[in-house]
Design an enzyme around this catalytic site. Structure first.
Site: not given
Length: 272
Positions: A23, A135
């Site tokens: 990201h 994550e």
């Protein structure tokens, strides 16, 4: 011959091209670099992109179009967190939504304090959210997701059907997922990718997940390649790799192989 230096040859239909993306810069990246204790802040819950992050998104979008990569992508798989979905739709989504088009946008206008226009779901690959590529979870609030019902209003054209619960039951306020568990989850995710029919897939995920997943592979490569694979991703960095199915996880047959048949009866030949 040393197996660590040998070339590998595999049937084409047993492989996939995967484009891995971390990201773009999130608000937690900025605050955390200045003060690690800021990572615990409730203000960073499901962190959104910074203005610099959006510049990174725009630059990567230009690259994937100019390089010709965009036209080959069949699927975008994204971690269901705000910063990853903002990155995914910003880079790989359609053009800005046009009035009169009766299709839900990939992202609604100004989602996540972005001051950005809605993004069309026209003329772009399908998007699907997958929790396996999140994550490492626990403790830090920037890695806790919102309810899926809330995301559906923010990202109407992303497919959330594979996310099993509305609430985030994977995140714990007291226990952080170990790196070993992240790697195991990453291997499971790669097997899931191999089971898909698509041959060229984008994955938009996170630094630790990508690092630990890739570090679980490459033991059959030269040590330099192994090291190259597991370098930490920068914000909005894209790396393209090939994943090979050596265990018959996928069931696809080749679309390009040809048996060499003729109209007459085939005669076996031992001539090389």
């Amino acid at each position: 011959m040393n197996s660590g230096t040998r070339e590998g040859i595999y049937p084409l239909h047993r492989s996939k091209t995967i484009h891995l993306v971390r990201h773009a810069q999130g608000v937690h990246n900025v605050l955390g670099e200045k003060d690690h204790s800021a990572y615990m802040s409730e203000e960073l819950f499901d962190a959104h992109l910074t203005p610099l992050g959006w510049e990174q998104v725009d630059n990567l979008r230009k690259h994937v179009h100019m390089s010709g990569l965009f036209k080959n992508i069949e699927l975008v798989v994204v971690s269901p967190l705000l910063r990853t979905m903002q990155t995914a739709v910003g880079v790989f989504g359609g053009e800005a939504s046009a009035d009169g088009v009766d299709m839900p946008p990939l992202v609604a206008e100004n989602t996540g304090s972005s001051n950005r226009r809605a993004v069309s779901s026209l003329n772009c690959p399908p998007f699907i959210a997958m929790e396996l590529c999140r994550e490492n979870m626990g403790v830090n609030l920037y890695n806790k997701r919102r309810c899926i019902s809330e995301y559906k209003h923010m990202f109407p054209a992303i497919d959330f059907s594979l996310v099993e619960t509305d609430d985030d039951v994977w995140w714990s306020p007291d226990t952080k997922e170990t790196f070993e568990d992240v790697a195991a989850r990453g291997v499971k995710f790669m097997k899931w990718l191999l089971s898909r029919k698509e041959k060229e897939i984008v994955v938009v995920s996170h630094a630790v997940f990508l690092h630990r997943t890739l570090d679980a592979y490459g033991d059959d490569c030269h040590p330099t390649l192994k090291k190259e694979m597991s370098i930490y991703f920068k914000n909005c960095e894209l790396r393209s790799m090939v994943i090979v199915d050596r265990s018959m996880i996928g069931s696809d047959t080749s679309k390009t192989d040809f048996l060499g048949k003729t109209d007459s009866i085939d005669v076996a030949s031992d001539v090389v």
